[in-house]
Design a protein around this motif. Structure first.
Motif, PDB file in Angstrom:
ATOM      1  N   ALA A 280       6.273 -20.820  11.387  1.00  0.00           N
ATOM      2  CA  ALA A 280       6.565 -19.548  12.060  1.00  0.00           C
ATOM      3  C   ALA A 280       6.972 -18.467  11.077  1.00  0.00           C
ATOM      4  O   ALA A 280       6.558 -17.309  11.190  1.00  0.00           O
ATOM      5  N   GLU A 281       7.792 -18.824  10.060  1.00  0.00           N
ATOM      6  CA  GLU A 281       8.271 -17.801   9.140  1.00  0.00           C
ATOM      7  C   GLU A 281       7.163 -17.268   8.241  1.00  0.00           C
ATOM      8  O   GLU A 281       7.305 -16.241   7.595  1.00  0.00           O
ATOM      9  N   THR A 282       6.044 -18.020   8.173  1.00  0.00           N
ATOM     10  CA  THR A 282       4.911 -17.567   7.367  1.00  0.00           C
ATOM     11  C   THR A 282       3.970 -16.713   8.199  1.00  0.00           C
ATOM     12  O   THR A 282       3.127 -16.001   7.660  1.00  0.00           O
ATOM     13  N   GLN A 283       4.096 -16.826   9.534  1.00  0.00           N
ATOM     14  CA  GLN A 283       3.175 -16.133  10.413  1.00  0.00           C
ATOM     15  C   GLN A 283       3.544 -14.662  10.552  1.00  0.00           C
ATOM     16  O   GLN A 283       4.581 -14.215  10.068  1.00  0.00           O
ATOM     17  N   GLY A 284       2.676 -13.932  11.215  1.00  0.00           N
ATOM     18  CA  GLY A 284       2.878 -12.486  11.356  1.00  0.00           C
ATOM     19  C   GLY A 284       1.823 -11.752  10.555  1.00  0.00           C
ATOM     20  O   GLY A 284       1.380 -12.209   9.498  1.00  0.00           O
ATOM     21  N   GLU A 285       1.426 -10.608  11.054  1.00  0.00           N
ATOM     22  CA  GLU A 285       0.330  -9.869  10.441  1.00  0.00           C
ATOM     23  C   GLU A 285       0.631  -9.484   9.002  1.00  0.00           C
ATOM     24  O   GLU A 285      -0.213  -9.610   8.116  1.00  0.00           O
ATOM     25  N   ALA A 286       1.858  -9.041   8.726  1.00  0.00           N
ATOM     26  CA  ALA A 286       2.208  -8.615   7.371  1.00  0.00           C
ATOM     27  C   ALA A 286       2.140  -9.784   6.394  1.00  0.00           C
ATOM     28  O   ALA A 286       1.589  -9.669   5.300  1.00  0.00           O
ATOM     29  N   ASN A 287       2.710 -10.939   6.809  1.00  0.00           N
ATOM     30  CA  ASN A 287       2.666 -12.119   5.945  1.00  0.00           C
ATOM     31  C   ASN A 287       1.249 -12.614   5.744  1.00  0.00           C
ATOM     32  O   ASN A 287       0.878 -13.074   4.658  1.00  0.00           O
ATOM     33  N   THR A 288       0.447 -12.570   6.793  1.00  0.00           N
ATOM     34  CA  THR A 288      -0.948 -13.000   6.685  1.00  0.00           C
ATOM     35  C   THR A 288      -1.695 -12.160   5.673  1.00  0.00           C
ATOM     36  O   THR A 288      -2.438 -12.689   4.825  1.00  0.00           O
ATOM     37  N   GLU A 289      -1.514 -10.843   5.725  1.00  0.00           N
ATOM     38  CA  GLU A 289      -2.182  -9.966   4.762  1.00  0.00           C
ATOM     39  C   GLU A 289      -1.692 -10.243   3.345  1.00  0.00           C
ATOM     40  O   GLU A 289      -2.457 -10.182   2.388  1.00  0.00           O
ATOM     41  N   SER A 290      -0.395 -10.541   3.229  1.00  0.00           N
ATOM     42  CA  SER A 290       0.156 -10.859   1.913  1.00  0.00           C
ATOM     43  C   SER A 290      -0.466 -12.122   1.343  1.00  0.00           C
ATOM     44  O   SER A 290      -0.817 -12.198   0.165  1.00  0.00           O
ATOM     45  N   LEU A 291      -0.607 -13.142   2.201  1.00  0.00           N
ATOM     46  CA  LEU A 291      -1.238 -14.391   1.752  1.00  0.00           C
ATOM     47  C   LEU A 291      -2.688 -14.163   1.351  1.00  0.00           C
ATOM     48  O   LEU A 291      -3.165 -14.705   0.354  1.00  0.00           O
ATOM     49  N   LYS A 292      -3.392 -13.367   2.122  1.00  0.00           N
ATOM     50  CA  LYS A 292      -4.785 -13.076   1.791  1.00  0.00           C
ATOM     51  C   LYS A 292      -4.895 -12.409   0.428  1.00  0.00           C
ATOM     52  O   LYS A 292      -5.759 -12.719  -0.375  1.00  0.00           O
ATOM     53  N   ALA A 293      -3.976 -11.457   0.192  1.00  0.00           N
ATOM     54  CA  ALA A 293      -4.016 -10.742  -1.079  1.00  0.00           C
ATOM     55  C   ALA A 293      -3.666 -11.671  -2.235  1.00  0.00           C
ATOM     56  O   ALA A 293      -4.251 -11.590  -3.320  1.00  0.00           O
ATOM     57  N   HIS A 294      -2.701 -12.566  -2.004  1.00  0.00           N
ATOM     58  CA  HIS A 294      -2.225 -13.423  -3.085  1.00  0.00           C
ATOM     59  C   HIS A 294      -3.148 -14.610  -3.341  1.00  0.00           C
ATOM     60  O   HIS A 294      -3.334 -15.039  -4.476  1.00  0.00           O
ATOM     61  N   PHE A 295      -3.723 -15.171  -2.270  1.00  0.00           N
ATOM     62  CA  PHE A 295      -4.483 -16.406  -2.406  1.00  0.00           C
ATOM     63  C   PHE A 295      -5.989 -16.234  -2.203  1.00  0.00           C
ATOM     64  O   PHE A 295      -6.708 -17.209  -2.152  1.00  0.00           O
ATOM     65  N   GLY A 296      -6.469 -15.005  -2.006  1.00  0.00           N
ATOM     66  CA  GLY A 296      -7.908 -14.825  -1.908  1.00  0.00           C
ATOM     67  C   GLY A 296      -8.543 -15.228  -3.221  1.00  0.00           C
ATOM     68  O   GLY A 296      -8.461 -14.519  -4.222  1.00  0.00           O
ATOM     69  N   SER A 297      -9.145 -16.408  -3.284  1.00  0.00           N
ATOM     70  CA  SER A 297      -9.539 -17.008  -4.558  1.00  0.00           C
ATOM     71  C   SER A 297     -11.032 -16.910  -4.810  1.00  0.00           C
ATOM     72  O   SER A 297     -11.847 -17.379  -4.024  1.00  0.00           O
ATOM     73  N   THR A 298     -11.373 -16.332  -5.952  1.00  0.00           N
ATOM     74  CA  THR A 298     -12.773 -16.292  -6.376  1.00  0.00           C
ATOM     75  C   THR A 298     -13.300 -17.692  -6.624  1.00  0.00           C
ATOM     76  O   THR A 298     -14.468 -17.993  -6.379  1.00  0.00           O
ATOM     77  N   VAL A 299     -12.419 -18.564  -7.120  1.00  0.00           N
ATOM     78  CA  VAL A 299     -12.832 -19.951  -7.364  1.00  0.00           C
ATOM     79  C   VAL A 299     -13.305 -20.599  -6.069  1.00  0.00           C
ATOM     80  O   VAL A 299     -14.345 -21.262  -6.019  1.00  0.00           O
TER      81      VAL A 299
END
Length: 333
Positions: A280-299
């Motif tokens: 739950a603490e990871t969920q939410g639109e802001a956190n989701t966008e943050s994860l996408k930005a941090h973990f969007g992996s080219t690999v």
């Protein structure tokens, strides 16, 4: 007497020679003795490749070995007139059998120069040599492939690293992933790695006391060496991300990894699914966008699918992170 030979004083050379023939035959050697005119005096233990016609009144190289081998032996023996002359030829029969003919001129005290031909089966030895050459070629091929993969990873890591420290951290982790997968490939004599073992090796370093948090199901397929390296790299990226954002260890909800055989456009293919629930603490639109930005992996999205000729989908929602990789099953690299 040969300088490396010893015998008791007074012992007859002729008497000792009687013991040498059985010893040579026991070692698998075939023996032919000829006089100075190349007449056959004695033949024993010939390979079954060349059967002896025991009814024949006279034997010679041509009748025993055929025209091609006899011609080579004749050329070898032509200059063997004096004791001490020696030479050898190697004869291949069919595609697998290899025999070495070793010929030497020996002078006997009472009967002059004789030719002694020893035939030794070298088939197994030559087979091992061929295997070794093939192995060395395979090592060279694999090494070049691995160096190309490392170069690609280094370039991609550098491209998306904001600092040298971040580059070194990511690059070392990816090299570790490759080494883990390479160990499995080497242990299997380069056949590849099984999916379950591959996931286990890539995740156990990051979850030494929580291995139950990654559950693997589905088909335990033997992946090709190339697929093993790249699927292992994808799993490495995913587990590092899972541990880094903390939701996995806090919530204790296991990640599910599945491997499924399926048909894609008429071809045997594999589907790897990574299903990671978020707390739950990871969920939410802001956190989701943050994860996408941090973990969007080219690999994950480019390097791995391109290297296995497949397609990948990497998505992060408020509830979970999923990664789906589909690629054809190849016979080899």
């Amino acid at each position: 007497m040969h300088p490396l030979t010893w015998q008791q004083a007074g012992q007859s050379d002729d008497g000792l020679r009687e013991f040498l023939l059985p010893a040579l035959v026991d070692l698998g050697a075939s023996i032919i003795i000829q006089d100075a005119d190349h007449n056959y005096l004695f033949v024993t233990n010939l390979p079954e490749t060349w059967p002896i016609d025991r009814s024949a009144a006279k034997l010679n190289d041509l009748s025993l070995f055929g025209e091609e081998v006899a011609g080579r032996l004749s050329a070898l023996k032509a200059d063997m007139r004096a004791a001490g002359h020696k030479g050898h030829v190697e004869v291949t029969v069919g595609s697998e059998q290899v025999y070495e003919f070793r010929v030497q001129a020996v002078e006997l005290p009472k009967s002059g120069v004789h030719l002694i031909t020893t035939i030794v089966d070298r088939s197994e030895e030559r087979h091992r040599e061929r295997l070794l050459r093939a192995l060395l070629r395979e090592v060279s091929h694999r090494s070049k492939n691995l160096l190309a993969i490392i170069q690609s990873i280094a370039l991609q890591t550098a491209r998306y690293s904001g600092s040298l420290d971040l580059f070194l951290h990511k690059f070392r982790g990816r090299l570790y992933s490759l080494s883990q997968s390479q160990d499995l490939i080497t242990d299997s004599s380069w056949r590849g790695a099984y999916f379950y073992e591959l996931v286990q090796h890539q995740t156990e370093k990051y979850l030494p006391e929580n291995r139950h948090l990654v559950r693997v199901t589905g088909d335990n397929v033997l992946l090709t060496p190339n697929a093993s390296l790249h699927v292992g790299l994808a799993v490495h990226e995913l587990i590092v991300n899972a541990v880094s954002h903390g939701s996995l260890l806090r919530g204790g909800r296991p990640i599910r990894v599945t491997c499924t055989r399926l048909q894609v456009d008429g071809h045997d293919s594999l589907e790897m699914m990574w299903d990671e629930p978020l707390e739950a603490e990871t969920q939410g639109e802001a956190n989701t966008e943050s994860l996408k930005a941090h973990f969007g992996s080219t690999v994950l999205e480019r390097v791995v699918p391109a290297s296995v000729n497949g397609k990948a989908n990497y998505s992060i929602s408020e509830e979970k992170i999923t990664y789906r990789l589909v690629f054809p099953i190849e016979v080899g690299d």
